[in-house]
Design a protein around this motif. Structure first.
Motif, PDB file in Angstrom:
ATOM      1  N   LEU A  23       0.817  -1.208   0.000  1.00 52.72           N
ATOM      2  CA  LEU A  23       0.000   0.000   0.000  1.00 52.72           C
ATOM      3  C   LEU A  23       0.858   1.268   0.000  1.00 52.72           C
ATOM      4  O   LEU A  23       0.515   2.249  -0.653  1.00 52.72           O
ATOM      5  CB  LEU A  23      -0.965  -0.005   1.183  1.00 52.72           C
ATOM      6  CG  LEU A  23      -2.046  -1.094   1.129  1.00 52.72           C
ATOM      7  CD1 LEU A  23      -2.919  -1.046   2.367  1.00 52.72           C
ATOM      8  CD2 LEU A  23      -2.877  -0.989  -0.128  1.00 52.72           C
ATOM      9  N   TYR A  24       1.989   1.254   0.721  1.00 57.41           N
ATOM     10  CA  TYR A  24       2.897   2.406   0.649  1.00 57.41           C
ATOM     11  C   TYR A  24       3.453   2.553  -0.767  1.00 57.41           C
ATOM     12  O   TYR A  24       3.627   3.667  -1.261  1.00 57.41           O
ATOM     13  CB  TYR A  24       4.053   2.272   1.638  1.00 57.41           C
ATOM     14  CG  TYR A  24       3.706   2.713   3.041  1.00 57.41           C
ATOM     15  CD1 TYR A  24       3.297   4.014   3.301  1.00 57.41           C
ATOM     16  CD2 TYR A  24       3.805   1.832   4.104  1.00 57.41           C
ATOM     17  CE1 TYR A  24       2.983   4.417   4.583  1.00 57.41           C
ATOM     18  CE2 TYR A  24       3.500   2.233   5.392  1.00 57.41           C
ATOM     19  CZ  TYR A  24       3.089   3.528   5.628  1.00 57.41           C
ATOM     20  OH  TYR A  24       2.773   3.934   6.893  1.00 57.41           O
ATOM     21  N   GLY A  25       3.724   1.430  -1.439  1.00 55.56           N
ATOM     22  CA  GLY A  25       4.184   1.484  -2.820  1.00 55.56           C
ATOM     23  C   GLY A  25       3.146   2.104  -3.733  1.00 55.56           C
ATOM     24  O   GLY A  25       3.470   2.924  -4.598  1.00 55.56           O
ATOM     25  N   LEU A  26       1.897   1.725  -3.558  1.00 56.94           N
ATOM     26  CA  LEU A  26       0.827   2.330  -4.362  1.00 56.94           C
ATOM     27  C   LEU A  26       0.690   3.826  -4.066  1.00 56.94           C
ATOM     28  O   LEU A  26       0.515   4.638  -4.972  1.00 56.94           O
ATOM     29  CB  LEU A  26      -0.506   1.635  -4.090  1.00 56.94           C
ATOM     30  CG  LEU A  26      -0.737   0.293  -4.764  1.00 56.94           C
ATOM     31  CD1 LEU A  26      -2.056  -0.304  -4.296  1.00 56.94           C
ATOM     32  CD2 LEU A  26      -0.729   0.440  -6.267  1.00 56.94           C
ATOM     33  N   MET A  27       0.778   4.179  -2.790  1.00 52.23           N
ATOM     34  CA  MET A  27       0.650   5.585  -2.424  1.00 52.23           C
ATOM     35  C   MET A  27       1.795   6.415  -2.994  1.00 52.23           C
ATOM     36  O   MET A  27       1.601   7.572  -3.368  1.00 52.23           O
ATOM     37  CB  MET A  27       0.610   5.732  -0.903  1.00 52.23           C
ATOM     38  CG  MET A  27      -0.677   5.258  -0.276  1.00 52.23           C
ATOM     39  SD  MET A  27      -0.607   5.213   1.526  1.00 52.23           S
ATOM     40  CE  MET A  27      -0.370   6.930   1.930  1.00 52.23           C
ATOM     41  N   SER A  28       2.985   5.825  -3.071  1.00 54.33           N
ATOM     42  CA  SER A  28       4.124   6.587  -3.584  1.00 54.33           C
ATOM     43  C   SER A  28       4.038   6.810  -5.082  1.00 54.33           C
ATOM     44  O   SER A  28       4.777   7.624  -5.630  1.00 54.33           O
ATOM     45  CB  SER A  28       5.438   5.891  -3.223  1.00 54.33           C
ATOM     46  OG  SER A  28       5.538   4.662  -3.912  1.00 54.33           O
ATOM     47  N   LEU A  38      -6.041   6.060  -4.850  1.00 53.85           N
ATOM     48  CA  LEU A  38      -7.432   5.634  -4.650  1.00 53.85           C
ATOM     49  C   LEU A  38      -7.529   4.120  -4.511  1.00 53.85           C
ATOM     50  O   LEU A  38      -8.300   3.615  -3.689  1.00 53.85           O
ATOM     51  CB  LEU A  38      -8.303   6.130  -5.803  1.00 53.85           C
ATOM     52  CG  LEU A  38      -8.421   7.648  -5.919  1.00 53.85           C
ATOM     53  CD1 LEU A  38      -9.239   8.022  -7.155  1.00 53.85           C
ATOM     54  CD2 LEU A  38      -9.032   8.240  -4.669  1.00 53.85           C
ATOM     55  N   LEU A  39      -6.737   3.390  -5.283  1.00 52.05           N
ATOM     56  CA  LEU A  39      -6.713   1.931  -5.163  1.00 52.05           C
ATOM     57  C   LEU A  39      -6.184   1.517  -3.796  1.00 52.05           C
ATOM     58  O   LEU A  39      -6.759   0.630  -3.146  1.00 52.05           O
ATOM     59  CB  LEU A  39      -5.859   1.323  -6.275  1.00 52.05           C
ATOM     60  CG  LEU A  39      -5.704  -0.191  -6.257  1.00 52.05           C
ATOM     61  CD1 LEU A  39      -7.054  -0.875  -6.428  1.00 52.05           C
ATOM     62  CD2 LEU A  39      -4.730  -0.630  -7.329  1.00 52.05           C
ATOM     63  N   LEU A  91       1.733  22.138  -3.971  1.00 50.75           N
ATOM     64  CA  LEU A  91       3.088  21.736  -3.579  1.00 50.75           C
ATOM     65  C   LEU A  91       3.191  21.441  -2.090  1.00 50.75           C
ATOM     66  O   LEU A  91       3.879  20.494  -1.682  1.00 50.75           O
ATOM     67  CB  LEU A  91       4.100  22.814  -3.975  1.00 50.75           C
ATOM     68  CG  LEU A  91       4.328  22.979  -5.469  1.00 50.75           C
ATOM     69  CD1 LEU A  91       5.253  24.166  -5.743  1.00 50.75           C
ATOM     70  CD2 LEU A  91       4.894  21.706  -6.070  1.00 50.75           C
ATOM     71  N   LEU A  92       2.503  22.216  -1.288  1.00 50.49           N
ATOM     72  CA  LEU A  92       2.491  21.957   0.154  1.00 50.49           C
ATOM     73  C   LEU A  92       1.825  20.607   0.450  1.00 50.49           C
ATOM     74  O   LEU A  92       2.325  19.818   1.257  1.00 50.49           O
ATOM     75  CB  LEU A  92       1.764  23.086   0.884  1.00 50.49           C
ATOM     76  CG  LEU A  92       1.724  23.013   2.402  1.00 50.49           C
ATOM     77  CD1 LEU A  92       3.129  23.107   2.969  1.00 50.49           C
ATOM     78  CD2 LEU A  92       0.852  24.131   2.954  1.00 50.49           C
ATOM     79  N   GLY A  93       0.707  20.339  -0.222  1.00 52.10           N
ATOM     80  CA  GLY A  93       0.024  19.066  -0.028  1.00 52.10           C
ATOM     81  C   GLY A  93       0.858  17.879  -0.478  1.00 52.10           C
ATOM     82  O   GLY A  93       0.947  16.861   0.226  1.00 52.10           O
ATOM     83  N   VAL A  94       1.507  17.997  -1.612  1.00 50.82           N
ATOM     84  CA  VAL A  94       2.347  16.909  -2.124  1.00 50.82           C
ATOM     85  C   VAL A  94       3.553  16.693  -1.210  1.00 50.82           C
ATOM     86  O   VAL A  94       3.946  15.551  -0.937  1.00 50.82           O
ATOM     87  CB  VAL A  94       2.776  17.199  -3.578  1.00 50.82           C
ATOM     88  CG1 VAL A  94       3.904  16.302  -4.018  1.00 50.82           C
ATOM     89  CG2 VAL A  94       1.587  17.057  -4.511  1.00 50.82           C
ATOM     90  N   SER A  95       4.138  17.775  -0.716  1.00 50.88           N
ATOM     91  CA  SER A  95       5.277  17.650   0.213  1.00 50.88           C
ATOM     92  C   SER A  95       4.855  16.969   1.505  1.00 50.88           C
ATOM     93  O   SER A  95       5.557  16.083   2.010  1.00 50.88           O
ATOM     94  CB  SER A  95       5.860  19.025   0.529  1.00 50.88           C
ATOM     95  OG  SER A  95       6.327  19.640  -0.628  1.00 50.88           O
ATOM     96  N   TRP A  96       3.731  17.390   2.059  1.00 52.92           N
ATOM     97  CA  TRP A  96       3.230  16.791   3.292  1.00 52.92           C
ATOM     98  C   TRP A  96       2.911  15.309   3.082  1.00 52.92           C
ATOM     99  O   TRP A  96       3.273  14.464   3.902  1.00 52.92           O
ATOM    100  CB  TRP A  96       1.983  17.545   3.751  1.00 52.92           C
ATOM    101  CG  TRP A  96       1.337  16.978   4.966  1.00 52.92           C
ATOM    102  CD1 TRP A  96       1.724  17.176   6.254  1.00 52.92           C
ATOM    103  CD2 TRP A  96       0.206  16.106   5.001  1.00 52.92           C
ATOM    104  NE1 TRP A  96       0.882  16.488   7.096  1.00 52.92           N
ATOM    105  CE2 TRP A  96      -0.057  15.812   6.346  1.00 52.92           C
ATOM    106  CE3 TRP A  96      -0.601  15.545   4.028  1.00 52.92           C
ATOM    107  CZ2 TRP A  96      -1.096  14.986   6.741  1.00 52.92           C
ATOM    108  CZ3 TRP A  96      -1.642  14.731   4.420  1.00 52.92           C
ATOM    109  CH2 TRP A  96      -1.877  14.449   5.758  1.00 52.92           C
ATOM    110  N   PHE A  97       2.265  14.979   1.972  1.00 57.14           N
ATOM    111  CA  PHE A  97       1.906  13.595   1.667  1.00 57.14           C
ATOM    112  C   PHE A  97       3.161  12.742   1.473  1.00 57.14           C
ATOM    113  O   PHE A  97       3.240  11.613   1.956  1.00 57.14           O
ATOM    114  CB  PHE A  97       1.020  13.562   0.423  1.00 57.14           C
ATOM    115  CG  PHE A  97       0.402  12.232   0.134  1.00 57.14           C
ATOM    116  CD1 PHE A  97      -0.524  11.678   0.981  1.00 57.14           C
ATOM    117  CD2 PHE A  97       0.734  11.530  -1.020  1.00 57.14           C
ATOM    118  CE1 PHE A  97      -1.112  10.455   0.716  1.00 57.14           C
ATOM    119  CE2 PHE A  97       0.152  10.316  -1.297  1.00 57.14           C
ATOM    120  CZ  PHE A  97      -0.774   9.774  -0.428  1.00 57.14           C
TER     121      PHE A  97
END
Length: 114
Positions: A23-28, A38-39, A91-97
């Protein structure tokens, strides 16, 4: 009468964390049109047999909160119409994520709860 040696420790059951790594791989892979996120969110939500107090359970909760927490950044970026306002929000959201993915995945690799 045989006695068990005092230096023998009880056997701990090893938890399979491969689902968390997957799941971390999918999130990355979130730059790919957000579909992998989403998956991974859907796969995360259908996990009913994971103990919420386990290491994997804490990571599943961390992943859900990371995905849910990314949504306000993207909604705010969408509603802020000038590009110079919306781009920093994205950019802030992507950095935080990305930080959440990195911290969670490293913790899971070390066997620690988050």
């Amino acid at each position: 009468m045989s006695m068990m040696p005092s230096n023998m420790l009880p056997v701990q059951q090893v938890e399979d964390n491969s689902l968390g790594h997957f799941l971390y791989g999918l999130m990355s892979a979130f730059p790919l049109f957000f579909v992998p996120v989403l998956l991974s969110f859907w796969l995360n939500l259908i996990q009913k047999n994971v103990n919420p107090d386990s290491v994997l359970g804490s990571h599943l909760r961390w992943q859900r909160m990371s995905i849910i927490g990314l949504c306000p950044f993207f909604i705010a970026g969408y509603w802020l119409s000038p590009l110079w306002l919306s781009l920093p929000m994205y950019l802030l959201g992507v950095s935080w994520f990305s930080y959440r993915i990195f911290k969670g995945w490293i913790s899971l690799n070390d066997g620690l709860a988050v």
